[in-house]
Design an enzyme around this catalytic site. Structure first.
Site, mmCIF file in Angstrom:
data_model
loop_
_atom_site.group_PDB
_atom_site.id
_atom_site.type_symbol
_atom_site.label_atom_id
_atom_site.label_comp_id
_atom_site.label_asym_id
_atom_site.label_seq_id
_atom_site.Cartn_x
_atom_site.Cartn_y
_atom_site.Cartn_z
ATOM 1 N N ASP A 279 0.869 -1.174 0.000
ATOM 2 C CA ASP A 279 0.000 0.000 0.000
ATOM 3 C C ASP A 279 0.903 1.221 0.000
ATOM 4 O OD1 ASP A 279 -3.204 0.393 0.632
ATOM 5 O OD2 ASP A 279 -1.999 2.149 1.210
ATOM 6 N N CYS A 374 -14.861 -0.515 -5.440
ATOM 7 C CA CYS A 374 -16.117 -0.512 -4.683
ATOM 8 C C CYS A 374 -16.947 0.689 -5.137
ATOM 9 C CB CYS A 374 -15.872 -0.497 -3.177
ATOM 10 S SG CYS A 374 -14.938 0.899 -2.587
HETATM 11 C C1 LIG Z 1 -10.025 0.188 -1.986
HETATM 12 S S1 LIG Z 1 -8.749 0.399 -0.867
HETATM 13 C C2 LIG Z 1 -8.103 -1.228 -0.731
HETATM 14 C C3 LIG Z 1 -8.894 -2.130 0.168
HETATM 15 C C4 LIG Z 1 -8.194 -3.457 0.393
HETATM 16 N N1 LIG Z 1 -7.851 -4.123 -0.845
HETATM 17 C C5 LIG Z 1 -9.007 -4.387 1.259
HETATM 18 O O1 LIG Z 1 -9.655 -5.286 0.737
HETATM 19 O O2 LIG Z 1 -8.979 -4.208 2.478
HETATM 20 C C6 LIG Z 1 -7.532 1.163 -1.840
HETATM 21 C C7 LIG Z 1 -6.177 1.276 -1.173
HETATM 22 O O3 LIG Z 1 -5.277 1.770 -2.157
HETATM 23 C C8 LIG Z 1 -4.282 2.511 -1.499
HETATM 24 N N2 LIG Z 1 -3.590 3.316 -2.528
HETATM 25 C C9 LIG Z 1 -3.968 4.488 -3.086
HETATM 26 N N3 LIG Z 1 -3.061 4.863 -4.020
HETATM 27 C C10 LIG Z 1 -2.121 3.903 -4.063
HETATM 28 C C11 LIG Z 1 -0.917 3.715 -4.794
HETATM 29 N N4 LIG Z 1 -0.497 4.611 -5.718
HETATM 30 N N5 LIG Z 1 -0.168 2.628 -4.545
HETATM 31 C C12 LIG Z 1 -0.569 1.697 -3.618
HETATM 32 N N6 LIG Z 1 -1.671 1.834 -2.885
HETATM 33 C C13 LIG Z 1 -2.450 2.913 -3.103
HETATM 34 C C14 LIG Z 1 -5.051 3.269 -0.450
HETATM 35 O O4 LIG Z 1 -4.197 3.655 0.604
HETATM 36 C C15 LIG Z 1 -6.099 2.240 -0.004
HETATM 37 O O5 LIG Z 1 -5.674 1.571 1.140
#
Ligand SMILES: C[S@@+](CC[C@H](N)C(=O)[O-])C[C@H]1O[C@@H](n2cnc3c(N)ncnc32)[C@H](O)[C@@H]1O
Length: 434
Positions: A279, A374
């Site tokens: 992340d 989502c």
């Molecule tokens: C929809 S949430 C993920 C939920 C997770 N997969 C779960 O099931 O618990 C999206 C995540 O992407 C992360 N994020 C945003 N931009 C990102 C990037 N450039 N690289 C990696 N992670 C990123 C955010 O911090 C967030 O935690």
């Protein structure tokens, strides 16, 4: 002592004024204050109800606010009106008294008088008729408390009937579902133990380790505390289910925090694979690790990494559970509807494409890239994946079974009315053999 209505009002202030996330703030408040079951119910109903109905409540309130009032007074009036209009069991005089007390405590006698006068007027006159709003987008916006730009997008993509069904579903309370950690307990034992703890439990038809749990908050159950179940929405569980994970697979979950899906994957693989969870936010890696440790899972390594920057190595499966507008999860996070904008959606689309572009190079030949969100915004879903595929002929769709129809489909847009669950998008593309 702080009353339940005061706590609810403080939470609304934290969300609507200070930008806190409703679900996180509510968990924090519920952990801090040991409320009995009835008060917990009232607290949750007041906060979620007021947030979900904000635009409708303001429509009803408007004719009675003739002078300038402070933002917090307006929010207190919304919360009071919510009780008056949508909750049967609270007598009107109790609603007004409680509101006046909060107003006096915070703003003095004069503010108490203003709140009293406004609430007495609204509660003795008929409410304005929403159906008289001529413009369809505005009418639906007020009826379902959704900004007009969201109504417009949904009308374009889904048509009127489905838009209304989605909007109505988003106003309902979220159903409490849990995923059984089958590395620690069988589904049958989990059901029996939850029942023993006083919950009503139903096993899901599509995902047999998904349980619908009714009763008090399942976070307090022993099974949750022992890491034998995790709280997760059914729609979200479909993602790991659809990944066709096999023993020995190397998997990357690049947007992983707080780790719901990656822990589900590790439960499926039960140690027979190698998963990397990343992340962008360093502080969120602790959340993933906490879940891994609590659930006692092996074969996962969590670390900070920006998914737009190169990764090393090749993977059989890569999940991009992308940062998105979250418009599918309005039941859990109702305030998103007011904070999200079309401009932010455009920016998110760019990030989603950038992440796909970057991680695509790390998919093994014959391996699969799974893209999920989502949200029910087509711009972030179908449009993103088709844009990506157009630029990457080395990838092609692999079909999935649509659990609603049994048909093989390329993309799966789950709507809240499908399963009384979140709106979710899932698609899988495969790197072709050369
Ligand atoms: C929809 S949430 C993920 C939920 C997770 N997969 C779960 O099931 O618990 C999206 C995540 O992407 C992360 N994020 C945003 N931009 C990102 C990037 N450039 N690289 C990696 N992670 C990123 C955010 O911090 C967030 O935690």
């Amino acid at each position: 002592m702080t009353s339940v209505r005061e706590l609810s009002f403080q939470t609304l202030e934290a969300v609507l004024k200070d930008g806190a996330y409703s679900n996180l703030k509510m968990n924090e408040v519920l952990q801090e204050h040991s409320l009995n079951a009835a008060d917990r119910g009232l607290y949750t109903a007041l906060v979620y109800g007021t947030l979900k109905r904000k635009l409708t409540l303001d429509f009803y309130l408007k004719p009675y606010v003739k002078t300038k009032i402070k933002g917090w007074v307006r929010r207190l009036l919304w919360m009071s009106l919510y009780q008056y209009i949508y909750m049967d069991k609270i007598p009107t005089h109790a609603i007004i008294n409680e509101a006046v007390n909060i107003a006096k405590k915070r703003g003095g006698k004069q503010t108490g008088n203003t709140v009293n006068a406004i609430l007495r007027q609204v509660t003795t006159q008929p409410l304005r008729d929403i159906e008289r709003i001529k413009n369809k987008e505005e009418r639906l916006s007020i009826r379902y408390s959704l900004p007009t730009w969201i109504v417009r997008h949904w009308l374009t993509h889904f048509g009127e009937e489905t838009t209304e069904a989605i909007a109505a579903q988003m106003l309902l309370p979220a159903v409490q579902t849990v995923r059984v950690n089958r590395t620690k307990i069988t589904v049958d034992d989990a059901i029996a133990q939850l029942k023993q703890e006083g919950y009503r439990v139903e096993q899901d038809h599509d995902i047999t380790h998904c349980l619908i749990v009714e009763g008090h908050g399942v976070m307090q159950s022993q099974l949750f505390q022992q890491g034998k179940i995790s709280i997760q929405d059914k729609s979200s569980m479909f993602v790991a289910e659809m990944m066709d994970l096999q023993p020995g697979h190397r998997v990357l979950d690049c947007c992983s925090a707080p780790g719901g899906k990656v822990c589900h994957m590790a439960e499926i693989l039960a140690g027979a694979g190698d998963i990397i969870a990343t992340d962008i936010h360093d502080h969120k890696i602790g959340l993933i690790q906490h879940n891994i440790d609590k659930l006692g899972l092996s074969g996962i390594h969590a670390r900070q990494h920006d998914a737009t920057a190169p990764y090393e190595g090749q993977f059989d499966r890569i999940l991009v559970d992308a940062p998105c507008s979250g418009l599918g999860v309005l039941r859990h996070k109702p305030e998103i509807r007011y904070t999200m904008t079309p401009e932010t959606v455009d920016k998110l689309v760019q990030i989603q494409l950038q992440i796909l572009e970057n991680v695509a190079q790390n998919v093994k030949i014959g391996g699969e890239l799974i893209y999920s969100t989502c949200t029910i915004e087509q711009m972030e879903n179908e449009n993103v994946i088709y844009t990506f595929l157009k630029a990457h002929p080395e990838f092609e769709f692999t079909t999935m079974r649509d659990p609603r129809t049994d048909a093989q489909v390329k993309t799966l847009q789950l709507l809240p009315q499908d399963y009384n669950a979140d709106g979710f998008f899932i698609t899988k593309i495969r790197r072709k053999d050369q």
